[in-house]
Design a protein around this motif. Structure first.
Motif, short mmCIF file in Angstrom:
data_model
loop_
_atom_site.label_atom_id
_atom_site.label_comp_id
_atom_site.label_asym_id
_atom_site.label_seq_id
_atom_site.Cartn_x
_atom_site.Cartn_y
_atom_site.Cartn_z
N GLU A 266 44.74 14.23 10.71
CA GLU A 266 44.91 12.57 10.39
C GLU A 266 45.92 12.70 9.13
O GLU A 266 47.00 11.88 9.13
CB GLU A 266 43.54 12.39 9.79
N GLU A 269 49.56 13.43 10.51
CA GLU A 269 50.12 12.16 11.09
C GLU A 269 50.99 11.50 10.26
O GLU A 269 51.77 10.96 10.73
CB GLU A 269 48.90 11.57 11.93
N PRO A 274 52.55 10.66 15.13
CA PRO A 274 51.42 10.66 16.07
C PRO A 274 51.13 12.27 16.50
O PRO A 274 51.93 13.03 16.75
CB PRO A 274 51.78 9.82 17.06
N TYR A 275 49.81 12.82 16.46
CA TYR A 275 49.44 14.04 17.03
C TYR A 275 49.96 14.06 18.47
O TYR A 275 49.90 13.23 19.01
CB TYR A 275 47.87 14.13 16.82
N TRP A 323 53.24 20.26 15.95
CA TRP A 323 54.34 19.39 16.08
C TRP A 323 55.43 20.26 15.96
O TRP A 323 56.34 20.25 16.93
CB TRP A 323 54.40 18.45 14.78
N LYS A 419 59.32 13.37 9.89
CA LYS A 419 58.51 12.52 11.09
C LYS A 419 59.29 12.19 12.18
O LYS A 419 59.02 12.03 13.32
CB LYS A 419 58.10 11.07 10.42
N THR A 423 59.19 13.44 16.91
CA THR A 423 59.10 12.36 17.85
C THR A 423 60.34 12.42 18.92
O THR A 423 60.28 12.41 20.11
CB THR A 423 58.94 11.02 17.07
#
Length: 515
Positions: A266, A269, A274-275, A323, A419, A423
């Motif tokens: 959590e 993230e 997002p996981y 990630w 981040k 993604t």
């Protein structure tokens, strides 16, 4: 009714339509995927989309029997192709027809289908095989762990060849269904979500599914007697942790660490976005090794990781890999910094969050702890070479590079990069140069000199990351004597404890072995 007469020429023409190229245009796939660190790893000529593994394992004898079905697509016109497998092959079928096969070297299974395989036309490959994984030696060693009540597959850069046929390189990622039958009273743990469980005739079958692309070395299997805890995150993800029943004095510390996995995810993230997967958790089998490994959705932890007490830092490291390393995987093994530098830096960020030493304080301490003549500084994290692929410098100097980047571009752009990268690159592969280009695009700055200094120069930069990249890029030849290291923040003791020594003598954090 009208009867059509088909002349031989028409038959020949129809066959030519079925196979659009002449036989001369069909060539064997390469026996390696082209990674200079590991020339025999992986294979060329096809891409696997899905693995379906149906296994039976007997803990008492270490006998593994399997039927693997691979759904693959040729990337060239194939007359022959290879799979990586160390166990004994009994039968191979390609598109339902028996294929010829032979062993070529310690891990190459060379397959000649009954008919050549046209490019871009999906095929099914079924391999029946068996053996005792702990007795299979490739390069003089085995990645399979025998335990008092079963066996475990968890190693890097490869473990797949000890338990299923594959295209064994991170460049060829696929989804997985793993179905394992074990004696009643024994459990089988794998990646992803447990779809179902059933028992009959003294055997229990566990059916696991990993529904996002997964590198073969990230596939794991653990058979034994476990205490299992389950939960669901606030976002609805299933959480499953498993602990061998015979962990002894390490059991409490292991639980105190792994049961915080959902909390760690959590928090991550917030840092990485997002996981990326469908499940969380981890497992601690009763193995003698000392490392941990980021097996996808369900990291592996050796009991020794908890010998000094709880070790949430190692959980942070392995969950961060979901990630950096699992969702975004290396293009080649030379790009290992994309995995390990970021996972190490996540530990520093956790320490910062917990108020046990900032990332900057940890960077300063690591830098000051290594004099300029320490061989540590000769290892290049951006391309360390196969002998030093998992050297501690890849982790620690790799994290120093990120602190230097943070100081150079500022927190706003730095955390946008952390981040945005996983993604933009989700479920794919990347090399170090790709990350450098991305960081330059997001920050709007030229960063080549910074990354060259921290990732590729075989010497200690003059200034620590605290002084920023521009100061750091001055030649180390003019550096003054290194300052004495200050006492590390107390959390550093926890982080340093994760730098265990692998059974082969390599100082590492995760489960790594060079072959």
């Amino acid at each position: 009714m009208h009867r059509r007469l088909i002349v031989p020429g028409a038959i020949a023409a129809s066959l030519m339509l079925a196979i659009p190229a002449s036989a001369a245009n069909f060539q064997p796939g390469a026996p390696g995927i082209g990674d200079p660190y590991y020339p025999v790893s992986g294979n060329g000529g096809y891409d696997v989309g899905h693995y379906d593994l149906r296994l039976k394992y007997q803990p008492a004898t270490d006998l593994l029997e399997g039927t693997a079905t691979l759904i693959a697509t040729p990337t060239q016109n194939l007359s022959r192709f290879n799979l990586d497998l160390g166990l004994t092959t009994h039968e191979v079928r390609v598109n339902g027809r028996k294929a010829e096969f032979r062993r070529a070297g310690e891990q190459e299974l060379e397959i000649t289908p009954a008919s050549p395989l046209p490019k871009d036309r999906p095929v099914s490959v079924v391999v029946r095989y068996s053996g005792k994984p702990s007795e299979v030696k490739i390069g003089g060693w085995t990645a399979w762990h025998r335990t008092p009540d079963g066996g475990v597959a968890a190693q890097e850069p490869d473990s797949a060849v000890w338990w299923f046929p594959s295209n064994d390189h991170p460049l060829d990622k696929a989804t997985f269904d793993v179905s394992v039958s074990v004696p009643d009273g024994t459990q089988a743990i794998s990646n992803g979500v447990l779809q179902s469980q059933s028992s009959r005739l003294g055997w229990t079958r566990f059916n696991w599914r990993s529904d996002k692309p997964q590198a073969t070395y990230l596939a794991t299997l653990a058979v034994g007697r476990f205490d299992i805890t389950t939960d669901t995150t606030a976002g609805g993800l299933p959480v499953l942790n498993a602990y061998s029943k015979d962990l002894g004095a390490n059991a409490g510390a292991a639980r105190a660490s792994l049961e915080r996995t959902a909390e760690v995810a959590e928090w991550l993230e917030e840092v990485f976005g997002p996981y990326p997967f469908n499940a969380l958790g981890g497992y601690v089998p009763n193995v003698r090794s000392g490392y941990a490994l980021e097996t996808q959705t369900r990291p592996f932890y050796s009991p020794r990781q908890f010998a000094s007490g709880s070790n949430v830092s190692v959980v942070v490291h392995e969950v961060a890999h979901q990630w950096y390393g699992d969702s975004v995987s290396v293009e080649g093994w030379k790009d290992i910094w994309i995995n390990e530098g970021f996972a190490r830096y996540s530990q520093w960020l956790w320490s910062e969050k917990e108020g046990e030493g900032t990332a900057q304080e940890l960077a300063d301490w690591v830098y000051a702890s290594r004099p300029a003549d320490d061989p540590f500084w000769t290892v290049k994290p951006g391309d360390p070479g196969p002998d030093d692929q998992f050297h501690v410098a890849v982790y620690d100097r790799g994290a120093l590079a990120l602190q230097a980047l943070r100081n150079e571009i500022g927190d706003e752009d730095f955390f946008r990069i952390l981040k945005g990268w996983p993604t933009e690159r989700a479920y794919g592969n990347a090399e170090v140069a790709d990350f450098v280009a991305y960081a330059e695009r997001i920050s709007g700055e030229r960063l080549g000199t910074l990354f060259d200094t921290w990732l590729y120069q075989p010497s200690k930069p003059q200034a620590p990351a605290a002084d920023g990249a521009r100061a750091a890029t001055r030649s180390s030849a003019s550096a003054v004597a290194d300052p004495a290291p200050a006492a590390p923040p107390k959390s550093w003791k926890e982080i340093a404890a994760t730098n265990t020594v692998h059974d082969t003598g390599h100082p590492v954090h995760d489960g790594h072995h060079r072959h």
